[in-house]
Design a protein around this motif. Structure first.
Motif, PDB file in Angstrom:
ATOM      1  N   PRO A   1      51.974 -93.888   3.041  1.00  0.00           N
ATOM      2  CA  PRO A   1      50.956 -92.998   3.375  1.00  0.00           C
ATOM      3  C   PRO A   1      49.886 -94.246   3.784  1.00  0.00           C
ATOM      4  N   VAL A   2      49.299 -93.789   4.699  1.00  0.00           N
ATOM      5  CA  VAL A   2      48.009 -94.475   5.382  1.00  0.00           C
ATOM      6  C   VAL A   2      46.849 -93.718   5.225  1.00  0.00           C
ATOM      7  N   GLN A   3      45.662 -94.415   4.911  1.00  0.00           N
ATOM      8  CA  GLN A   3      44.310 -93.662   4.775  1.00  0.00           C
ATOM      9  C   GLN A   3      43.402 -94.916   4.848  1.00  0.00           C
ATOM     10  N   ALA A   4      41.896 -94.491   4.832  1.00  0.00           N
ATOM     11  CA  ALA A   4      40.863 -95.376   4.771  1.00  0.00           C
ATOM     12  C   ALA A   4      41.166 -96.441   3.251  1.00  0.00           C
ATOM     13  N   ILE A   5      40.926 -97.573   3.296  1.00  0.00           N
ATOM     14  CA  ILE A   5      41.084 -98.381   2.216  1.00  0.00           C
ATOM     15  C   ILE A   5      39.987 -99.341   1.874  1.00  0.00           C
ATOM     16  N   HIS A   6      39.865 -99.999   0.839  1.00  0.00           N
ATOM     17  CA  HIS A   6      38.744-101.056   0.829  1.00  0.00           C
ATOM     18  C   HIS A   6      38.971-102.226   1.659  1.00  0.00           C
ATOM     19  N   GLY A   7      40.167-102.745   1.433  1.00  0.00           N
ATOM     20  CA  GLY A   7      40.648-103.989   2.344  1.00  0.00           C
ATOM     21  C   GLY A   7      40.351-105.196   1.906  1.00  0.00           C
ATOM     22  N   ASP A   8      39.435-105.436   0.865  1.00  0.00           N
ATOM     23  CA  ASP A   8      39.475-106.621   0.065  1.00  0.00           C
ATOM     24  C   ASP A   8      39.118-106.651  -1.358  1.00  0.00           C
ATOM     25  N   TYR A   9      40.181-105.912  -1.885  1.00  0.00           N
ATOM     26  CA  TYR A   9      40.160-105.141  -3.385  1.00  0.00           C
ATOM     27  C   TYR A   9      40.712-106.375  -4.171  1.00  0.00           C
TER      28      TYR A   9
ATOM     29  N   VAL B   1      48.135 -99.047   4.832  1.00  0.00           N
ATOM     30  CA  VAL B   1      48.830 -98.411   3.714  1.00  0.00           C
ATOM     31  C   VAL B   1      47.994 -98.187   2.536  1.00  0.00           C
ATOM     32  N   LYS B   2      48.102 -97.220   1.923  1.00  0.00           N
ATOM     33  CA  LYS B   2      47.188 -97.067   0.710  1.00  0.00           C
ATOM     34  C   LYS B   2      47.451 -97.890  -0.449  1.00  0.00           C
ATOM     35  N   VAL B   3      48.739 -98.347  -0.535  1.00  0.00           N
ATOM     36  CA  VAL B   3      49.167 -99.233  -1.901  1.00  0.00           C
ATOM     37  C   VAL B   3      48.609-100.645  -1.466  1.00  0.00           C
ATOM     38  N   PHE B   4      48.238-100.784  -0.293  1.00  0.00           N
ATOM     39  CA  PHE B   4      47.788-102.367   0.017  1.00  0.00           C
ATOM     40  C   PHE B   4      46.706-102.764  -1.201  1.00  0.00           C
ATOM     41  N   ASP B   5      45.744-101.899  -1.528  1.00  0.00           N
ATOM     42  CA  ASP B   5      44.576-102.330  -2.315  1.00  0.00           C
ATOM     43  C   ASP B   5      45.078-102.646  -3.496  1.00  0.00           C
ATOM     44  N   LEU B   6      46.067-101.967  -4.157  1.00  0.00           N
ATOM     45  CA  LEU B   6      46.428-102.075  -5.436  1.00  0.00           C
ATOM     46  C   LEU B   6      47.415-103.499  -5.386  1.00  0.00           C
ATOM     47  N   SER B   7      48.365-103.789  -4.352  1.00  0.00           N
ATOM     48  CA  SER B   7      48.868-104.740  -4.296  1.00  0.00           C
ATOM     49  C   SER B   7      48.082-106.190  -3.862  1.00  0.00           C
ATOM     50  N   TYR B   8      46.780-105.880  -3.376  1.00  0.00           N
ATOM     51  CA  TYR B   8      46.016-107.282  -2.964  1.00  0.00           C
ATOM     52  C   TYR B   8      45.355-107.495  -4.415  1.00  0.00           C
ATOM     53  N   LEU B   9      45.015-106.393  -5.089  1.00  0.00           N
ATOM     54  CA  LEU B   9      44.328-106.651  -6.628  1.00  0.00           C
ATOM     55  C   LEU B   9      45.342-107.337  -7.548  1.00  0.00           C
ATOM     56  N   ILE B  10      46.772-106.857  -7.338  1.00  0.00           N
ATOM     57  CA  ILE B  10      47.820-107.827  -8.499  1.00  0.00           C
ATOM     58  C   ILE B  10      47.801-109.163  -7.809  1.00  0.00           C
TER      59      ILE B  10
ATOM     60  N   SER C   1      31.679-100.135 -13.589  1.00  0.00           N
ATOM     61  CA  SER C   1      30.347 -99.515 -12.963  1.00  0.00           C
ATOM     62  C   SER C   1      30.203 -99.350 -11.691  1.00  0.00           C
ATOM     63  N   GLY C   2      31.101-100.125 -10.571  1.00  0.00           N
ATOM     64  CA  GLY C   2      30.973 -99.856  -9.220  1.00  0.00           C
ATOM     65  C   GLY C   2      31.940-100.819  -8.454  1.00  0.00           C
ATOM     66  N   VAL C   3      31.820-100.663  -7.109  1.00  0.00           N
ATOM     67  CA  VAL C   3      32.492-101.680  -6.359  1.00  0.00           C
ATOM     68  C   VAL C   3      31.811-101.811  -5.175  1.00  0.00           C
ATOM     69  N   ILE C   4      31.889-103.250  -4.468  1.00  0.00           N
ATOM     70  CA  ILE C   4      31.067-103.873  -3.455  1.00  0.00           C
ATOM     71  C   ILE C   4      31.727-104.256  -2.325  1.00  0.00           C
ATOM     72  N   ASP C   5      31.325-104.621  -1.149  1.00  0.00           N
ATOM     73  CA  ASP C   5      31.715-105.586  -0.203  1.00  0.00           C
ATOM     74  C   ASP C   5      32.874-104.750   0.618  1.00  0.00           C
ATOM     75  N   PHE C   6      32.594-103.750   1.225  1.00  0.00           N
ATOM     76  CA  PHE C   6      33.403-102.919   2.203  1.00  0.00           C
ATOM     77  C   PHE C   6      33.532-103.518   3.488  1.00  0.00           C
ATOM     78  N   GLU C   7      33.230-104.777   3.611  1.00  0.00           N
ATOM     79  CA  GLU C   7      33.249-105.286   5.235  1.00  0.00           C
ATOM     80  C   GLU C   7      34.648-105.509   5.816  1.00  0.00           C
ATOM     81  N   TYR C   8      35.737-105.293   4.868  1.00  0.00           N
ATOM     82  CA  TYR C   8      36.943-105.422   5.465  1.00  0.00           C
ATOM     83  C   TYR C   8      37.655-103.834   5.416  1.00  0.00           C
TER      84      TYR C   8
END
Length: 317
Positions: free
Chosen positions: A179-187, A212-221, A200-207
């Protein structure tokens, strides 16, 4: 580093009290104050493009219940000012500290909390009209990195290209089913703000992009894995994965294909980092990223096992 023209910036935003430095976050962002109010001041070289749809994009997330750092308009409705060779912008401050500033944040409880928040974030991002958001294609980037590294045979201390190509062999058909959607990109943890044990929040949406939606989770891991590798205990990061994904799936869903893709996405992030560092002349950083990639390849089954523990909370398509 050039000094920051606080007086001119204060006048641009019409502040009665001159902006003062509280602390520097890095070379691009600073916590500043004006009177009793705190802000985040960002600067970038004039040749670096900004996040053009930032205001509407972030406002939509904020109104969907996601606490984000919003850009501050000056009295004329402008969001940034050019002074010398830099462009300055001001953002609202989110109370708390970055999740990577304290090792005590690396607990199963915090992993679950971050998972819960990430699930809500992705649900909010999925509601945005994303036709103006750039579509990235990680697989194309990965292919470029693979071609480059093939030319570096003999220069990579840990992995041979044939083994890497074999590892990513199943990823092509899998990637295009995700699945593809808008993501944070630098999570990563440095962009997640925590306060009293809660996000309490999330910052830096420049990227931000469509990917693919699961990219944010993978980048975090991958970011957490990197930090534990620096401490010599990468296996400890594995114990956080089930809690992260369990929390995520309480507020969102993961398909079978998304869970299967995580190990490949981890490898893709790391391989692209190897490419990035080599091109820019940082061989030691490239070798370290490659050593983590080797660990991921060697521990593929263990990673898949930890990802599979969330099956009872996920849905398949």
């Amino acid at each position: 580093m050039p000094k920051i023209p606080y007086a001119r910036i204060s006048r641009f935003w019409g502040f009665k009290d001159k902006i003062k430095l509280v602390s520097g976050l890095n070379g691009r962002a600073y916590i500043v104050s004006s009177g009793r109010s705190l802000y985040i001041l960002k600067r970038r070289p004039t040749g670096v493009a900004g996040f053009t749809m930032q205001r509407d994009f972030l406002s939509s997330l904020f109104h969907n219940g996601i606490n984000v750092s919003l850009p501050v308009k000056n009295p004329a409705g402008l969001l940034e000012v050019r002074i010398g060779g830099f462009v300055y912008s001001l953002f609202t401050y989110i109370e708390g500290k970055k999740a990577d500033m304290d090792i005590s944040c690396a607990t199963p409880e915090m992993a679950r909390e971050i998972g819960l928040f990430t699930g809500r974030l992705h649900s909010a991002l999925a509601t945005l009209k994303d036709n103006a958001i750039q579509r990235r294609n990680l697989f194309m980037t990965l292919s470029t990195s693979l071609r480059f590294l093939t030319c570096q045979r003999g220069h990579l201390p840990y992995l041979d290209c044939e083994r890497i190509e074999e590892f990513f062999g199943e990823f092509f058909s899998l990637y295009y089913r995700l699945p593809v959607q808008a993501i944070h990109g630098d999570y990563h943890p440095g962009n997640i703000i925590v306060n009293s044990g809660r996000v309490s929040g999330v910052i830096d949406f420049e990227y931000s992009c469509r990917e693919v939606k699961v990219f944010d989770l993978s980048y975090l891991i991958s970011s957490v894995l990197t930090e534990f590798k620096k401490m010599g205990s990468p296996s400890l990061a594995l114990y956080l994965i089930p809690h992260l994904l369990e929390g995520y799936c309480l507020n969102n869903t993961l398909t079978t294909e998304e869970r299967e893709s995580i190990v490949y996405l981890l490898g893709a992030v790391l391989l692209n980092q190897v490419h990035f560092f080599l091109v820019r002349g940082y061989p030691e950083e490239a070798a370290f990223a490659e050593s983590i990639l080797e660990w991921v390849v060697d521990n593929r089954e263990r990673i898949n096992d930890k990802v599979g523990l969330t099956c009872s909370h996920s849905t398949s398509r």
